[in-house]
Structures are given as C-alpha cells and as structure tokens.
Motif scaffolding. Structure first.
Motif, mmCIF file in Angstrom:
data_model
loop_
_atom_site.group_PDB
_atom_site.id
_atom_site.type_symbol
_atom_site.label_atom_id
_atom_site.label_comp_id
_atom_site.label_asym_id
_atom_site.label_seq_id
_atom_site.Cartn_x
_atom_site.Cartn_y
_atom_site.Cartn_z
ATOM 1 N N TRP A 216 6.252 53.201 -7.500
ATOM 2 C CA TRP A 216 6.138 51.965 -7.010
ATOM 3 C C TRP A 216 7.108 51.023 -6.709
ATOM 4 N N ASN A 217 8.242 51.362 -6.685
ATOM 5 C CA ASN A 217 9.468 50.942 -6.108
ATOM 6 C C ASN A 217 9.953 51.653 -5.019
ATOM 7 N N PRO A 218 9.852 51.368 -3.697
ATOM 8 C CA PRO A 218 9.841 49.988 -3.214
ATOM 9 C C PRO A 218 8.240 49.640 -3.132
ATOM 10 N N THR A 219 7.873 48.296 -3.024
ATOM 11 C CA THR A 219 6.539 48.202 -2.744
ATOM 12 C C THR A 219 6.306 47.844 -1.381
ATOM 13 N N ASN A 220 5.042 47.723 -1.285
ATOM 14 C CA ASN A 220 4.623 47.695 0.410
ATOM 15 C C ASN A 220 4.687 46.452 0.868
ATOM 16 N N VAL A 221 4.296 45.378 0.471
ATOM 17 C CA VAL A 221 4.339 43.939 0.961
ATOM 18 C C VAL A 221 4.424 42.872 -0.117
ATOM 19 N N LEU A 222 5.195 41.976 0.371
ATOM 20 C CA LEU A 222 5.517 40.911 -0.532
ATOM 21 C C LEU A 222 4.668 39.697 0.309
ATOM 22 N N CYS A 223 3.893 39.139 -0.333
ATOM 23 C CA CYS A 223 3.099 38.148 0.127
ATOM 24 C C CYS A 223 3.462 36.687 -0.473
ATOM 25 N N THR A 224 3.984 35.941 0.475
ATOM 26 C CA THR A 224 4.541 34.665 -0.255
ATOM 27 C C THR A 224 4.490 33.679 0.810
ATOM 28 N N ALA A 225 4.792 32.475 0.285
ATOM 29 C CA ALA A 225 4.646 31.134 1.280
ATOM 30 C C ALA A 225 6.444 30.894 1.545
ATOM 31 N N ARG A 226 6.694 30.413 2.957
ATOM 32 C CA ARG A 226 7.722 30.267 3.426
ATOM 33 C C ARG A 226 9.107 29.565 2.737
ATOM 34 N N GLU A 227 8.699 28.877 1.793
ATOM 35 C CA GLU A 227 9.542 28.036 1.215
ATOM 36 C C GLU A 227 10.698 28.845 0.301
ATOM 37 N N ILE A 228 10.133 30.031 -0.226
ATOM 38 C CA ILE A 228 10.974 30.658 -0.857
ATOM 39 C C ILE A 228 11.636 31.754 -0.254
ATOM 40 N N ALA B 24 1.875 49.419 -3.488
ATOM 41 C CA ALA B 24 1.905 48.342 -4.410
ATOM 42 C C ALA B 24 2.252 47.039 -4.028
ATOM 43 N N ILE B 25 1.811 45.999 -4.627
ATOM 44 C CA ILE B 25 2.047 44.499 -4.321
ATOM 45 C C ILE B 25 2.679 44.053 -5.686
ATOM 46 N N LEU C 68 12.231 45.415 -9.662
ATOM 47 C CA LEU C 68 12.759 46.460 -10.885
ATOM 48 C C LEU C 68 12.321 46.414 -12.273
ATOM 49 N N SER C 69 12.188 44.892 -12.703
ATOM 50 C CA SER C 69 12.233 45.014 -14.191
ATOM 51 C C SER C 69 10.727 45.059 -14.500
ATOM 52 N N THR C 70 9.646 44.584 -13.486
ATOM 53 C CA THR C 70 8.298 45.016 -13.695
ATOM 54 C C THR C 70 7.961 46.632 -14.133
ATOM 55 N N MET C 71 8.952 47.266 -13.225
ATOM 56 C CA MET C 71 8.626 48.792 -13.280
ATOM 57 C C MET C 71 9.761 49.390 -14.545
ATOM 58 N N GLY C 72 10.005 48.568 -15.202
ATOM 59 C CA GLY C 72 10.595 49.085 -16.483
ATOM 60 C C GLY C 72 12.117 49.448 -16.374
ATOM 61 N N TRP C 73 12.677 49.078 -15.305
ATOM 62 C CA TRP C 73 14.134 49.155 -14.903
ATOM 63 C C TRP C 73 14.984 48.648 -15.996
ATOM 64 N N PRO C 74 16.137 49.012 -16.404
ATOM 65 C CA PRO C 74 16.381 50.375 -16.066
ATOM 66 C C PRO C 74 16.219 51.612 -16.811
ATOM 67 N N GLY D 214 -8.255 54.749 -0.684
ATOM 68 C CA GLY D 214 -7.837 56.047 -1.485
ATOM 69 C C GLY D 214 -6.512 55.951 -2.163
ATOM 70 N N ARG D 215 -5.945 55.171 -1.939
ATOM 71 C CA ARG D 215 -4.382 54.889 -2.200
ATOM 72 C C ARG D 215 -4.332 54.709 -3.752
ATOM 73 N N ASN D 216 -3.065 54.887 -4.343
ATOM 74 C CA ASN D 216 -2.965 54.739 -5.642
ATOM 75 C C ASN D 216 -2.272 53.292 -5.786
ATOM 76 N N ALA D 217 -3.094 52.455 -5.792
ATOM 77 C CA ALA D 217 -2.843 50.888 -5.600
ATOM 78 C C ALA D 217 -2.464 50.110 -6.830
ATOM 79 N N LEU D 218 -1.515 49.572 -7.018
ATOM 80 C CA LEU D 218 -1.177 48.897 -8.104
ATOM 81 C C LEU D 218 -0.759 47.306 -7.738
ATOM 82 N N TRP D 219 -1.407 46.372 -8.543
ATOM 83 C CA TRP D 219 -0.940 44.899 -8.140
ATOM 84 C C TRP D 219 -0.356 44.498 -9.742
#
Length: 1146
Positions: free
Chosen positions: A667-679, A39-40, A642-648, A73-78
């Motif tokens: 899908w929590n944990p996700t596999n990678v967070l892809c981001t810019a360095r400012e945050i 998941a990403i 968490l919230s995107t996966m419906g938590w709680p 072949g992975r169960n991939a969620l974006w």
RNA sequence: GGGCGAUUAGCUCAGUUGGCUAGAGCGCAUCCUUGACGUGGAUGAGGUCACAGGUUCGAGUCCUGUAUCGCCCACCA
C-alpha cells in the motif's frame, strides 16, 4: 413489509448497521487478500478538537472512493489516524487550563526550572487531552460511516510513528541534509516562546515614523558635519543597527554608498551599503512606503527579518567597520540587555546613557527614551503619525518581537550526495537531485509549466470512455521498469499543480525545530565543553565505549565554544547517550537535569557497565543534553505514508500492527490523497519529498524503488459558514457532523456533501440552530468579534420566550457553559434537506418494490418479455452506471451524486414505477426489471449512502434473494459493503427505446399541462385523441396503455387524419396534436395557444436568422447546420398547427 | 505586493474541449389527504449569466480591463 416504517428514520438504522460492519471486520484489509491494491491515507485530523463539517466533507469523499473501489474488487485500505498538532494542541490545552484556573504552562515551566519535572507533567496533561479527542474523533468517523481500517489506526506520536521519525531524522542527518542555523523567530516576550507564523495576529496600530539623524564620519572617526536621516517605526532597535542602506538606483543618495556613519548613543561605526530592497522616497506616491521613506534604511539584522537578509548580503562590508552583523540588544523578555548577544567589545564604547538609562527598560520605555535622547541632541528631524499593522501574539496579545535563535533545518535545495549530479532544473535554480528537485520531477509533465511534455515520459492519463465501460480494470498508472517518481503526481483540479510547482521553485530551507514540549523531541544530543580542549578528541572514544556505535557527529566548524551534535539511530545507542547525558552531563547553562535513574532503566536497559565511564566522562566541565526543542509537526506528518505502514521495520511492532508483513509493498504508494488546498505546501510537498527520499535506501537513480506517497492529489472545496467565513476551530464556527447526523442522518449528510463537491474552491453553508426546548429550527442571532460574524454565545428560543440556550461558539470560546437551564443547542442546516428527502424517497421506493416483489417474486429465467418501459429503464441504468464510473474516476463527486439522484428519483420513481405499477403482478418481466433496478441502485448508491443501502439490502436479500437478468449478472452478497459494483454493459443502452419513451413522456407532460390548466381532478379519466404523422401515430398506438396510465386518460383515436372534437381542448407538442375531450374553454385555450405562438415565432425568427447568415452556413460544422434546418422545419410545422387551432377557436 | 477562485432565478449551486430555446434543489403560487413516499405528487411564475470592451458565423463558456467578495503565499523601514 409492515416492519419498514413509512419514513426513513436514520437513528433506528445506523447503529446496528455500523455494528454489523465492525463485527464482520468488513473494513479490515490485509496485504495478501485478492484484488489489486488500493489505498487512501486519512489526512490525520488534529487532536485539538472534535471534527467539524470540513472534516466530514473530506472524509465522506474518501469513503466514497474507498467503498467504490472495495466494491470493484480491489484490496482497499483506508488508513485512519490522528495528528498530535504540536503548537495547536499545546496552546489549546494551555488555554483550557487557564480557563479552569488550574496550573498552566507558565506554572509548569517554573516547575521544570526548579528541576521538578514540569515538562513531563505538562505533557501528561496534553496526552490526556489527546486521548479524549482521539476517542471523540474516532467515534465521529464511525458515526459518519467511514470505512477506515480501525484496527490499523495510528497517531503521529505513537511508538510506530516515533520509530519512523527517528529513522528519518537520522538518515537526513547522516546525509548532511539537517543542519543548525540562526534565524529570526516570532518571539512572544511575555510567554517567552516562539510562535508559528499563523499564531501571529496582525493588528492595525497607531504608531509613528521617526526620522533620526546619524552623523556621517570619516575613516578616522571625525564628523563631517553632514548626516543621513533614517526613517523608522521602531527607534529602540537602533541600538542594534549594523548598517544603513540606500537604493543603488537612487540618484540623490547612491553617492553615499561606501561612506560611514556613527550610530548615536552606541558609537558604533556603520557602513552605508547599497541594496535595492530600499524604497526611494516619493511624497506624491500612492505607495505608503515611498511616501514615508527617507531613502535611508537603518539595518538591524538581529531584529528584523528583512534587515537580516540585507545584513548577510553585505556581511563583508559590515564586518569591516561595525565588526558584528548580528547584534541582539534585547533579553528574552524584550527588555534592553547587553547580555544576550551584544558583544562586550561593542557595547563597551557606548555612552553611559545606555548602561544608566536604557538597559533593563522595556521596549516601550526604551523607545521613548531613545526618541527623547535624539530630540535632546537635536538629531530628531521629524515625527509623523503612521497607522500600520503589527504582528501580535495571539496568546499574550503583545507585539511579537523578531528574535534571533538557533534552529534546526532540513536543506531542501541542497544536492543529495547519494544521487548523481543532474544539474539544475529548468526555469529554477533547484538542483534536480535535491529534495525539492525530486518533488518537481515527480509532477505529471502535462501539468507542469515549462515542462517538455513530449520528452520521454509517457503520460498514462485516463481514458474516460474505457473507465466508464470497465472500471474494474482501471488503467495502471505505471509502466514496468519505468522510474515511478518521474512525472506521475497528478492534481485534481489541475490548477493546484501550479501552487505545488511555484512553492518548490521558490522553496526555502525548512525550519523543523519548535520551542514546545508537545511533539517529537529532537533526537540530537548537544555537547558543549570548555577548558579541557583535549576532551573533544576523547569524546568519541567515550561514545564507542558506551556502545553508541551507530551515530553521526557534527562539530560546528568555526569555534570550540560552539556545541557538538550527536545523533544516534538504534535504541540501544540512544539509551546509552541518554544515560550519559543524565548521569554524566553537567549543565553549563541553566537547564534542569533532575531526572531519575529509574526512568531510563524502566525501559529495560542495563547500564551498570557504564558507571565507571560516566564518572570519567564527568570529570571535565562539559554539558551533554538532548535538544530541548521538538520537531515541527509536519516532520512526522510528512512521514505519514511510510510510518502508518510500519516503515522502517514493521516487525518491531507485532502488537501494534496486525499483519505487518508486506504492508509497505502493498500500500505504498497509495492511490490518492484527498485534502483541502491550504496544506498543499505544508503537507503534500513534504510527503512527496520524504516518500521519494526514504522509499529507496540507496537512492539509485536507475532503480524502480523510489515511490511517490500517492499518484493523485484531489483537492476539495473549503466549507464556509453562511457569511462566507471559513469554518474553523479557532473561529468557533465549526459544525459538529454529529449534529447533522441528529437532524438529517449520516447518509443525508454524506449525500449532500458529495452533491456539493464540484471543482470549485469554496462552498457556503448557512447554519441554523435546533432549539433544545422545543425542537424547532431557527436562525440564530449573530455578533461581530474581531471582524468575524459568529453566533451569539447564548440565544433565546423564538417561540418559547424566556427559554435560553448556549451555542457551540459560546462553549468553545469559553464564554459560557451548557447547563440544564441553558442546554447546548445543536446546529443544523436546511442544505441537508436534499439528502434527507432523497434517502426517504429511496426508502419508500424500495419499500414499495419489496411489497410487490414479495407477493410475486421475479422469475429467474432468460426468456423475459420486455415492455418499452423495461427497456428504457435498463438503458437509463446502463447510462447511469457509466456516468457514475466516469465521474468517480475523475473525482467528480457532484456529477456522481446528481446521476444517482436523477436515476432513482426521476427515472425510477417518477416514471418507471408509475408506468409498471399497475401490471407488476401480471408481468414477470417488470418484476425482474424492478428487482434489478433496485439492486443496482443500492449498489451504486452505497458509497455515498452506506447505512440506508446496507439496511435495504438486508431486506432485499430476505425477500428477493434471486436478482439479475439474463446477461446482467448481479452477484449476491450477504453484506452490501462487500458486494460487487454493478456491470451493465453498453449493450443495454437502447436508443430506440429511449426515443420512444421520451415521446411518451412528452405527450404525458402535454396532457397533464392541459389537465391542470382546466383544473380536471386528478382522478377523473379524460378521453384523448391525437393527430400525428403515420410513423409517430404507429408508435403511440403501440403504447396507448402507457400514456393512459401515466396521464390518467383513455386514449381514443390516434392517426394522421384525426379531427379535433368540437368540445376538446387542444395541445400541440412537436408534430403531435393532442385533443382532450370535454374540456373546451376557449378563453384558456386562446391564452395558451397565443403564448405558444409567441414562443414559436421567436424561435423561428432566431433559427431563420441563423440560417440566413452566410457565414454560419459556410463556417459552422455541417451537422449543426443540418440540425438547425431540422429545428426550423419542426418549429414551423408546430407553429402552423398551433395557428390553425387558434383560428379554429375564433 | 504575488497567486488562485467566485460573481448565473428570492436563496444555495450546476452548466468539462464555444452550438443554450441557460438547468437543479430549496423557497414561492395553484391544485391533489390517488394504498411506496406530504421528507410526497402535478403544474406554473421567476434570469439582459457582475460590468465594459474584444475574438468568432455564434460567447454563461475564450481574451483584455473594471468592480465586489473570498482563500493561499509573501510582506508592511
């Protein structure tokens, strides 16, 4: 394949392919599907504006990863979604309203004050904006080909996320990790709001240093006749001084510590304290501060952030004499006031000058009056001009005032009492069982400075070779029963781990309240009361009676006049509180309370049973109201994993969350967070803290429930414009990805962006304009504003004089609007040519393959008779697959893109197709290999270029349904997006064939060189013979046809004893002498050979030099020395041969 | 002020444990309207790897310092 045009036209292909993906729900992921989960989470873009190229980069990389893993072949969620971006969005909307001369924020504030629901009306305006841009952003993502699960799209303020925010706030509140405190904020006195730090513009201002004398007094108040001189740029704030500080290391002044001064005008007695923050004066110093310093610093805790710190470091000393540490001398409009935190017992003793002249005056007027007063009383020692930078509001452009106010905080370094005390972390004072401590402990030990790598925790790491070989089964980062949050957060590139670590080691409590309307309103009710002191005791009973059972109450400890806070968790309790607030609460302060009963009742709650209670509660004078502030945007973003996966409780939202069950577990944990360095600090840190904290309700240190939000953090470059300026919305230099899709196509854009992604910090992207009148591309004119170079708002067409257009900067800055006469010019950039050209090349290669394969399909069987070129290209394919696997697993997107480019263009098109073109019809093996290479290329390229590959896949399936070779399976798939990633094992790497083919390439290149030099027409076939050592001659003889085809020559004699024909041009390459018959031109010959002699001589010299160095021979690795010897021998042989040829010419 | 990054061909950039005769794309020059592609093909020119020291048999790569540009954080009485 007549229906395929000769050039690739993205616009004809992309919409249909997108539709096909969406119709087949190819991007939709469900928890129970086959395959290991992957998941990403999208870093939710702000709804302030449409996406620019920075987002395009960010999302392209995520899509490459998701598509790659889906094919594995992975169960991939974006998971897609958007962020409400509190301050930014509110400001953008307000500015737009102002531009359009509509009622804006100030007007709505007035309405709100008059009790006419201004807040709700304004929020509705922002909501409309959000709806517009959320739709635009989603459209952009789709047009870029992003394979997000759009059925799961979230928004940080939608009901699902709001439920998560409420739960999180309540848990933290209950655990005592949320508290209320005073703090200086950046206050804009014109708009009367607090500003975020990044909304403050620094501007150089011509000011002055004033040197003001404060008389020293005895304990009994009598003046000693001496004085101290404080230096300040803000004389007017002296009214709020509560101390004077000197540096305790200052030999001349430290003796004064403990003495007292009398503050002129105010007549407050201040202590002189020692604090090493104070700069000692030094007229010679290059440090500006030291140069201007007097050695005495006036301490004004309520009006300066540093003074605030000093004030509380010396709280006790100050209290003894000045009585109050914090004295606020200004009203919210920054006029001098004694009514906003200036205690009566203090200002009562002031000179009449304060009441008669100063009160009510603006800061600027007060400054002048104060300075004049000091001058008149002979207490102004000096004034020196001083240029310094001062923070200004980017909205009203006036200087911001540091202003004291109540704010909510999350205690990030306080121990969590549900966790056992584990001491403090090494190197820091951060408790191991605090939120910040959790984040630090989550770091991979090998990326953490000062961590003991060898201690206990096993680092999973990645075995590159293993991943290259078999990416289908990537090493799982977790061991069974391991505490998952101990040491697995890994940064790519690793240098960003340090940013993360330093931030947490020096972390301060997180201020989470914002004086805004757009955001999650803080779910806390404030109760204030007076007179009826019993009321406080009775109030909990009212709450019980009202059914507000699941609640937390906090009473400010020191004084009964301070508020009392209640937070509730469940919806019913909360609604009851809201009811009490609206119908029973009476404001003590001037806050609006005109809300309608129907508003509450419309939510389905029945409060008829509370009416009597409400009346009873309303008897005493009290005030109950929900906090007016909203939460910092990052509070809800921190919950994103968490919230995107419906938590709680995902089951609460059956309509909003499809297949909600097991979403979190999958899908929590996700596999990678892809981001810019400012945050990294603002966002990554907080997600880590929150996910660890909330994922295990018991926070049992022995449990394995605590989860990271993600294992890997990939930080990519920032896109800068052609002038090295960051591409951003506020600067107005952002480029809409859709513009690039127009000029180059989505795949070209994506490929180029991936190709640009090395592990560097910034990438530069010069931008051009497309003239809307003529369609031609030109370099725009630039202007400079605020020190930035931006495109002029309007431009003239370079080849259609008089035809004008507006730029996106012009529109976004509100200076111009597009019209029929002056249309908006789209942006483009020649940077993307590489992607466009590559797409076109791929298109044509496949088009060619399909024509030929259509005529005579490849065989299916096992008994394939491979030629050298076949074995070579399959070997190259095997290496390319390995390289792609390896690169993608390490987030090396550029290497992946480059590998694909080289394989498709250089190997497949330039060499393989040219080599087999002529005998495709005769050799079934070549057809099978070509089909295999095309199939595998489409699969390998699909993550980067999904549209074109999907389209070509459709054609390939139609024409060559059966592909693959014996022991090289390429399982079929109707759509490429769901096809399997190719597996070409290392048994296909054939080094002997690679060497042989490289020899052919070398000879072909040499022959071409001679041909070009002698300007032989390409079509003319030239006879060629070659002299070579027996082994090489043997190889060449086996492949004379291949050389003939590729170099357009007719091979004649090849052998160790071949003589050079007298009319032949000669080329020497390695141990081979090549003779091209009938081309003799002694002049050209001599020139080329002489040049070669020069090159070889210098090479021989260099190699000999190296070998004659004893140290080299003895210290360098043996294989390198051996290699050098071989190189020298080869160079000497070639040199000899060349010299021979040269002599023969003479 | 603290931290991070960049500086390599005219331009935009590769160059991952030091072994390089420093690569790519664009641009440039010459040639080619060869049945996949001129968004193409062939060939070529073009670099003392910012500068100064150092370590090493060997430095674009490691260390120290300098300069310029950029980013992040903190702050400017």
């Amino acid at each position: 394949m007549s229906e395929l045009p000769t050039t690739y036209r993205p616009a004809d292909v992309e919409p249909a392919v997108l539709e096909r993906w969406l119709d087949s729900r190819a991007f939709h992921a469900v928890p129970d599907a086959d395959g290991e989960s992957y998941a990403i989470l999208i870093p939710p873009p702000n709804v302030t504006a449409a996406l620019h190229l920075g987002h395009a980069l960010n999302n392209t990389l995520q899509d490459v990863l998701v598509r790659h893993h889906r094919m594995l072949g992975r169960n991939a969620l974006w998971m897609p979604g958007t962020d409400h971006a509190g301050i930014a969005t509110q400001t953008v909307v307000d500015r737009r309203l102002q531009q359009e001369a509509e009622p804006s924020l100030t007007d709505y504030k007035q309405l709100e004050e008059q009790g006419q629901g201004g807040r709700e009306q304004f929020v509705a305006k922002v909501q409309a904006w959000k709806d517009e841009y959320e739709a635009a952003i989603t459209d952009q993502l789709k047009r870029m080909g992003c394979s997000c699960d759009y059925e799961r799209q979230r928004f940080t303020m939608d009901p699902v996320c709001a439920a998560a925010v409420r739960e999180a706030f309540f848990q933290l509140f209950k655990d005592g990790l949320i508290y209320r405190g005073k703090r200086l904020v950046n206050w804009d006195p014109v708009t009367q709001t607090a500003l975020a730090d990044d909304e403050v513009e620094m501007r150089e201002v011509d000011g002055a240093f004033w040197y003001m004398k404060y008389p020293i007094v005895e304990r009994d108040g009598t003046e000693t006749g001496e004085h101290v001189t404080v230096a300040t740029t803000r004389p007017e704030t002296m009214l709020g001084d509560t101390a004077v500080a000197v540096n305790p290391g200052d030999p001349e002044r430290k003796g004064l510590i403990g003495k007292l001064v009398r503050l002129p005008i105010v007549n407050r007695v201040l202590p002189i304290v020692g604090d090493d923050y104070v700069t000692m004066p030094d007229a010679e110093s290059s440090d500006v501060k030291a140069k201007y310093a007097s050695g005495f610093l006036k301490v004004t805790p309520a009006h300066d952030p540093n003074d605030y710190e000093i004030g509380f470091r010396h709280e006790r000393t100050i209290s003894e004499t000045a009585r109050h540490v914090l004295i606020n001398v200004m009203a919210p409009d920054a006029s001098i006031s004694t009514r906003h935190g200036w205690p009566e017992d203090d200002h009562a003793q002031a000179d009449d000058f304060l009441r008669d002249e100063l009160v009510g005056k603006s800061r600027e007027a007060a400054r002048k009056l104060v300075v004049d007063w000091f001058k008149r009383h002979d207490l102004l020692e000096d004034t020196r001009p001083y240029r310094h930078s001062v923070g200004h509001s980017y909205r009203s452009h006036v200087p911001v005032e540091p202003y004291l106010s109540d704010q909510w905080y999350v205690a990030v370094t306080a121990p969590i009492n549900r966790l056992p005390d584990q001491g403090t972390l090494e190197r820091t004072k951060v408790p191991a069982n605090s939120l910040a401590g959790l984040a630090l402990r989550a770091m991979a030990p090998d990326q953490k400075a000062g961590a003991d790598v060898g201690d206990g925790v096993t680092i999973p790491g990645r075995d590159r070779a293993a991943v290259a070989e078999d990416p289908d089964k990537p090493l799982k980062p977790l061991g069974v029963g391991e505490k998952v949050w101990e040491g697995h957060l890994r940064f790519y590139p690793s240098r960003y781990a340090r940013t993360f670590q330093h931030w947490h080691e020096g972390i301060r409590d997180w201020c989470i309240s914002r004086q805004l309307w757009w955001g999650h309103r803080i779910p806390v009710y404030l109760l204030a009361f007076s007179e009826d002191s019993d009321f406080l005791e009775r109030f909990p009973k009212y709450l019980d009676a009202a059914g507000v059972t699941d609640r937390v109450e906090i009473r400010a400890p020191d004084t009964t006049a301070e508020p009392y806070y209640v937070a509730s968790l469940d919806a019913e309790s909360d609604a009851a509180l809201e009811y009490l607030a609206r119908f029973a609460g009476k404001p003590l302060v001037d806050t609006p309370m005109a809300h309608s009963r129907s508003l509450v009742e419309a939510r389905g709650h029945d409060f008829s049973h509370l009416e009597g209670l409400a009346k009873e509660v309303a008897q005493p004078i009290f005030y109950l109201e929900q906090d007016l502030d909203v939460l910092d945007t990052w509070f809800s973003s921190a919950l994103w994993p968490l919230s995107t996966m419906g938590w709680p409780r995902p089951e609460d939202f059956p309509d909003a969350i499809p297949e909600a069950d097991k979403l979190l577990e999958t899908w929590n944990p996700t596999n990678v967070l892809c981001t810019a360095r400012e945050i990294i600090t603002l966002w990554v840190s907080r997600m880590v803290m929150f996910n660890l904290y909330f994922s295990d309700p018991d926070l049992d240190p022995r449990s394995t429930k605590q989860r990271l939000p993600f294992y890997d953090v990939f930080v990519h470059a920032m896109i800068q414009d052609g002038h090295g300026q960051k591409m951003s919305k506020s600067l107005g230099n952002g480029v809409d990805p859709v513009d690039i899709i127009h000029s180059h196509g989505a795949d070209a854009m994506r490929f180029t962006l991936a190709h640009m992604t090395t592990h560097t910090q910034d990438v530069r992207l010069p931008v051009d304009l497309v003239c809307p009148h003529t369609g031609e591309i030109f370099e725009p004119k630039y202007i400079t504003t605020n020190g930035y170079k931006v495109m002029a708002p309007t431009q003239e067409s370079p080849h259609a004089p008089g035809s004008r257009m507006v730029t996106s900067y012009g529109v976004s800055s509100g200076q111009v609007q597009a019209s029929d006469a002056m249309p908006l010019a789209r942006n483009t950039s020649s940077k993307f040519d590489i992607g466009r050209n590559f797409a076109n090349k791929l298109w044509n290669a496949v088009r060619f393959a399909l024509t030929r394969l259509g005529e005579a399909p490849p065989p299916g069987g096992a008994d394939v008779d491979y030629a050298l070129a076949d074995r070579w290209i399959l070997s190259r394919l095997a290496r390319t697959v390995r390289l792609a696997n390896e690169s993608l697993s390490e987030y090396e997107f550029s290497r992946y893109a480059q590998a694909m480019y080289d394989f498709v263009w250089r190997d497949l098109c330039d060499w393989y197709i040219e080599a087999v073109k002529a005998d495709l019809n005769d050799r079934p093996a070549a057809r099978a290999v070509l089909a295999t290479c095309v199939d595998a290329s489409l699969r390998l390229l699909h993550p980067a270029m999904p549209f074109i590959t999907e389209k070509l896949w459709e054609h390939l399936n139609a024409i060559v349904p059966e592909r693959g070779l014996d022991q090289l399976e390429l399982p079929g798939s109707e759509v490429l997006v769901r096809a399997r990633w190719p597996h070409v094992g290392r048994e296909w790497i054939d080094e002997a064939s690679e060497r042989s083919f490289e020899l052919i390439q070398q000879i072909v290149a040499a022959a071409r060189q001679v041909r070009t030099e002698h300007t032989v027409p390409p079509r003319q076939v030239v006879d060629v013979s070659a002299k070579a050592p027996p082994a090489i001659a043997q190889q060449l003889l086996e492949h004379t046809e291949l050389v003939g085809v590729l170099a357009n020559v007719t091979p004649r004699e090849v052998g160790p004893r071949v003589d050079r024909p007298s009319d032949a041009a000669a080329a020497v390459t390695g141990d081979i002498e090549l003779y091209l018959h009938g081309l003799i031109d002694p002049e050209l010959e001599r020139g080329r050979l002489a040049k070669r002699v020069e090159e070889l001589t210098s090479q021989v010299d260099r190699l000999q030099g190296r070998l004659s160095n004893e140290n080299y021979v003895s210290k360098a690795p043996a294989h390198l020395v051996e290699q050098t010897r071989n190189q020298l021998a080869a160079a000497q042989r070639e040199l000899e041969a060349v010299q021979e040829q040269l002599e023969a010419l003479a």
